[in-house]
Design a protein around this motif. Structure first.
Motif, PDB file in Angstrom:
ATOM      1  N   GLU A 198      10.644   8.423  -1.448  1.00  9.73           N
ATOM      2  CA  GLU A 198       9.939   7.416  -0.653  1.00  9.73           C
ATOM      3  C   GLU A 198       9.847   6.090  -1.403  1.00  9.73           C
ATOM      4  O   GLU A 198      10.078   5.020  -0.837  1.00  9.73           O
ATOM      5  CB  GLU A 198       8.533   7.899  -0.281  1.00  9.73           C
ATOM      6  N   THR A 199       9.536   6.158  -2.678  1.00  5.82           N
ATOM      7  CA  THR A 199       9.441   4.943  -3.486  1.00  5.82           C
ATOM      8  C   THR A 199      10.781   4.230  -3.549  1.00  5.82           C
ATOM      9  O   THR A 199      10.839   2.995  -3.469  1.00  5.82           O
ATOM     10  CB  THR A 199       8.936   5.288  -4.903  1.00  5.82           C
ATOM     11  N   GLU A 200      11.848   4.998  -3.674  1.00  2.00           N
ATOM     12  CA  GLU A 200      13.199   4.434  -3.673  1.00  2.00           C
ATOM     13  C   GLU A 200      13.434   3.643  -2.379  1.00  2.00           C
ATOM     14  O   GLU A 200      13.951   2.527  -2.405  1.00  2.00           O
ATOM     15  CB  GLU A 200      14.219   5.563  -3.808  1.00  2.00           C
ATOM     16  N   TYR A 201      13.021   4.198  -1.264  1.00  2.00           N
ATOM     17  CA  TYR A 201      13.161   3.528   0.033  1.00  2.00           C
ATOM     18  C   TYR A 201      12.416   2.183   0.036  1.00  2.00           C
ATOM     19  O   TYR A 201      12.970   1.154   0.422  1.00  2.00           O
ATOM     20  CB  TYR A 201      12.639   4.425   1.159  1.00  2.00           C
ATOM     21  N   TRP A 202      11.152   2.204  -0.394  1.00  2.00           N
ATOM     22  CA  TRP A 202      10.349   0.976  -0.373  1.00  2.00           C
ATOM     23  C   TRP A 202      10.932  -0.079  -1.307  1.00  2.00           C
ATOM     24  O   TRP A 202      10.948  -1.272  -0.972  1.00  2.00           O
ATOM     25  CB  TRP A 202       8.887   1.258  -0.718  1.00  2.00           C
ATOM     26  N   LEU A 203      11.422   0.339  -2.458  1.00  4.24           N
ATOM     27  CA  LEU A 203      12.044  -0.620  -3.381  1.00  4.24           C
ATOM     28  C   LEU A 203      13.287  -1.245  -2.754  1.00  4.24           C
ATOM     29  O   LEU A 203      13.482  -2.466  -2.830  1.00  4.24           O
ATOM     30  CB  LEU A 203      12.396   0.051  -4.713  1.00  4.24           C
TER      31      LEU A 203
ATOM     32  N   LYS B 219       0.833  -1.213   0.000  1.00  2.00           N
ATOM     33  CA  LYS B 219       0.000   0.000   0.000  1.00  2.00           C
ATOM     34  C   LYS B 219       0.861   1.255   0.000  1.00  2.00           C
ATOM     35  O   LYS B 219       0.518   2.250  -0.632  1.00  2.00           O
ATOM     36  CB  LYS B 219      -0.942   0.004   1.212  1.00  2.00           C
ATOM     37  N   GLN B 220       1.972   1.195   0.715  1.00  2.00           N
ATOM     38  CA  GLN B 220       2.872   2.346   0.764  1.00  2.00           C
ATOM     39  C   GLN B 220       3.474   2.621  -0.607  1.00  2.00           C
ATOM     40  O   GLN B 220       3.499   3.763  -1.079  1.00  2.00           O
ATOM     41  CB  GLN B 220       3.998   2.096   1.776  1.00  2.00           C
ATOM     42  N   ILE B 221       3.959   1.568  -1.262  1.00  2.00           N
ATOM     43  CA  ILE B 221       4.656   1.765  -2.528  1.00  2.00           C
ATOM     44  C   ILE B 221       3.698   2.128  -3.666  1.00  2.00           C
ATOM     45  O   ILE B 221       4.055   2.890  -4.556  1.00  2.00           O
ATOM     46  CB  ILE B 221       5.562   0.568  -2.894  1.00  2.00           C
ATOM     47  N   ILE B 222       2.477   1.642  -3.618  1.00  2.00           N
ATOM     48  CA  ILE B 222       1.543   2.042  -4.687  1.00  2.00           C
ATOM     49  C   ILE B 222       1.155   3.507  -4.534  1.00  2.00           C
ATOM     50  O   ILE B 222       0.993   4.215  -5.527  1.00  2.00           O
ATOM     51  CB  ILE B 222       0.306   1.129  -4.798  1.00  2.00           C
ATOM     52  N   ARG B 223       1.047   3.975  -3.303  1.00  2.00           N
ATOM     53  CA  ARG B 223       0.723   5.401  -3.098  1.00  2.00           C
ATOM     54  C   ARG B 223       1.864   6.293  -3.580  1.00  2.00           C
ATOM     55  O   ARG B 223       1.642   7.230  -4.342  1.00  2.00           O
ATOM     56  CB  ARG B 223       0.433   5.674  -1.618  1.00  2.00           C
ATOM     57  N   SER B 224       3.063   6.008  -3.113  1.00  3.82           N
ATOM     58  CA  SER B 224       4.194   6.875  -3.471  1.00  3.82           C
ATOM     59  C   SER B 224       4.589   6.705  -4.936  1.00  3.82           C
ATOM     60  O   SER B 224       4.863   7.687  -5.628  1.00  3.82           O
ATOM     61  CB  SER B 224       5.390   6.613  -2.554  1.00  3.82           C
ATOM     62  N   GLY B 225       4.599   5.476  -5.429  1.00  2.00           N
ATOM     63  CA  GLY B 225       5.054   5.219  -6.798  1.00  2.00           C
ATOM     64  C   GLY B 225       4.142   5.763  -7.882  1.00  2.00           C
ATOM     65  O   GLY B 225       4.606   6.163  -8.952  1.00  2.00           O
ATOM     66  N   THR B 226       2.847   5.802  -7.610  1.00  2.00           N
ATOM     67  CA  THR B 226       1.917   6.358  -8.592  1.00  2.00           C
ATOM     68  C   THR B 226       1.758   7.866  -8.427  1.00  2.00           C
ATOM     69  O   THR B 226       1.358   8.562  -9.353  1.00  2.00           O
ATOM     70  CB  THR B 226       0.535   5.676  -8.522  1.00  2.00           C
ATOM     71  N   SER B 227       2.093   8.359  -7.253  1.00  2.00           N
ATOM     72  CA  SER B 227       1.986   9.791  -6.982  1.00  2.00           C
ATOM     73  C   SER B 227       3.046  10.606  -7.725  1.00  2.00           C
ATOM     74  O   SER B 227       2.837  11.786  -8.016  1.00  2.00           O
ATOM     75  CB  SER B 227       2.102  10.029  -5.476  1.00  2.00           C
TER      76      SER B 227
ATOM     77  N   ILE C 135      10.963  -9.215  -3.427  1.00  2.00           N
ATOM     78  CA  ILE C 135      11.059  -9.225  -4.886  1.00  2.00           C
ATOM     79  C   ILE C 135      12.459  -9.676  -5.286  1.00  2.00           C
ATOM     80  O   ILE C 135      13.431  -9.508  -4.542  1.00  2.00           O
ATOM     81  CB  ILE C 135      10.728  -7.857  -5.528  1.00  2.00           C
ATOM     82  N   GLU C 136      12.526 -10.274  -6.452  1.00  2.00           N
ATOM     83  CA  GLU C 136      13.787 -10.741  -6.998  1.00  2.00           C
ATOM     84  C   GLU C 136      14.734  -9.548  -7.176  1.00  2.00           C
ATOM     85  O   GLU C 136      14.320  -8.477  -7.632  1.00  2.00           O
ATOM     86  CB  GLU C 136      13.497 -11.393  -8.357  1.00  2.00           C
ATOM     87  N   LYS C 137      15.976  -9.745  -6.832  1.00  2.00           N
ATOM     88  CA  LYS C 137      16.951  -8.649  -6.855  1.00  2.00           C
ATOM     89  C   LYS C 137      17.036  -7.979  -8.226  1.00  2.00           C
ATOM     90  O   LYS C 137      17.038  -6.752  -8.320  1.00  2.00           O
ATOM     91  CB  LYS C 137      18.326  -9.159  -6.431  1.00  2.00           C
ATOM     92  N   SER C 138      17.073  -8.767  -9.294  1.00  2.00           N
ATOM     93  CA  SER C 138      17.202  -8.184 -10.639  1.00  2.00           C
ATOM     94  C   SER C 138      15.980  -7.339 -11.000  1.00  2.00           C
ATOM     95  O   SER C 138      16.112  -6.264 -11.593  1.00  2.00           O
ATOM     96  CB  SER C 138      17.423  -9.270 -11.685  1.00  2.00           C
TER      97      SER C 138
ATOM     98  N   GLY D 163      13.907  -5.883  -8.804  1.00  2.00           N
ATOM     99  CA  GLY D 163      13.936  -4.730  -7.917  1.00  2.00           C
ATOM    100  C   GLY D 163      14.947  -3.691  -8.372  1.00  2.00           C
ATOM    101  O   GLY D 163      14.657  -2.492  -8.359  1.00  2.00           O
ATOM    102  N   GLU D 164      16.114  -4.146  -8.800  1.00  2.00           N
ATOM    103  CA  GLU D 164      17.142  -3.208  -9.262  1.00  2.00           C
ATOM    104  C   GLU D 164      16.730  -2.516 -10.554  1.00  2.00           C
ATOM    105  O   GLU D 164      17.044  -1.346 -10.755  1.00  2.00           O
ATOM    106  CB  GLU D 164      18.481  -3.919  -9.413  1.00  2.00           C
ATOM    107  N   SER D 165      16.014  -3.217 -11.413  1.00  2.00           N
ATOM    108  CA  SER D 165      15.501  -2.610 -12.644  1.00  2.00           C
ATOM    109  C   SER D 165      14.516  -1.492 -12.306  1.00  2.00           C
ATOM    110  O   SER D 165      14.592  -0.389 -12.861  1.00  2.00           O
ATOM    111  CB  SER D 165      14.810  -3.677 -13.503  1.00  2.00           C
ATOM    112  N   MET D 166      13.627  -1.769 -11.375  1.00  2.00           N
ATOM    113  CA  MET D 166      12.666  -0.750 -10.954  1.00  2.00           C
ATOM    114  C   MET D 166      13.369   0.401 -10.236  1.00  2.00           C
ATOM    115  O   MET D 166      13.035   1.565 -10.433  1.00  2.00           O
ATOM    116  CB  MET D 166      11.587  -1.359 -10.057  1.00  2.00           C
ATOM    117  N   LEU D 167      14.358   0.062  -9.425  1.00  2.00           N
ATOM    118  CA  LEU D 167      15.121   1.084  -8.712  1.00  2.00           C
ATOM    119  C   LEU D 167      15.855   1.995  -9.704  1.00  2.00           C
ATOM    120  O   LEU D 167      15.872   3.212  -9.533  1.00  2.00           O
ATOM    121  CB  LEU D 167      16.095   0.419  -7.747  1.00  2.00           C
ATOM    122  N   ASN D 168      16.418   1.420 -10.748  1.00  2.00           N
ATOM    123  CA  ASN D 168      17.093   2.223 -11.773  1.00  2.00           C
ATOM    124  C   ASN D 168      16.123   3.183 -12.449  1.00  2.00           C
ATOM    125  O   ASN D 168      16.461   4.343 -12.691  1.00  2.00           O
ATOM    126  CB  ASN D 168      17.777   1.330 -12.811  1.00  2.00           C
ATOM    127  N   ASP D 169      14.916   2.712 -12.745  1.00  2.00           N
ATOM    128  CA  ASP D 169      13.893   3.592 -13.332  1.00  2.00           C
ATOM    129  C   ASP D 169      13.553   4.728 -12.370  1.00  2.00           C
ATOM    130  O   ASP D 169      13.425   5.887 -12.774  1.00  2.00           O
ATOM    131  CB  ASP D 169      12.615   2.813 -13.659  1.00  2.00           C
TER     132      ASP D 169
END
Length: 119
Positions: free
Chosen positions: A74-79, A36-44, A88-91, A93-99
């Protein structure tokens, strides 16, 4: 605002990835708090950047972009937490973190320019 805007394009694509991540966390991992935290921050992020594009003044633009930047942090923190806890699988998660970090760089540069132009 019909012209191509890399920030809006990237933040929308990122939000779509966040929604899919949320669905995965809820359905496959039975996780309800962090999801719930990551969907709020990531879509915001994109929502605020899109609002900024239609700001009524330079100050309004800067305020919305600053909120988008905070949501990115905040999204970076949750990822990072999801990666560290093996939710989540490291690869993946890192792909999403890079984005996320790429969006953060764009926001930072845009805010710097906007603040300089406001002076």
């Amino acid at each position: 605002m019909d012209k191509h805007n890399p920030l809006l394009d990237k933040s929308l694509a990122f939000a779509a990835r966040i929604v899919k991540l949320y669905q995965y966390l809820v359905k496959e991992k039975n996780e309800s708090i962090i999801s719930k935290q990551i969907i709020r921050s990531g879509t915001s992020i994109g929502a605020n950047a899109n609002e900024a594009a239609y700001g009524v003044s330079p100050a309004d633009f800067i305020a919305k972009m600053q909120i988008a930047l905070k949501e990115t942090a905040e999204t970076e923190y949750w990822l990072r937490l999801l990666i560290l806890t093996d939710y989540i699988e490291k690869s993946h998660g890192e792909s999403m973190l890079n984005d996320c970090l790429e969006i953060k760089k764009i926001l930072t540069a845009s805010l710097k320019t906007a603040k300089e132009n406001k002076k």
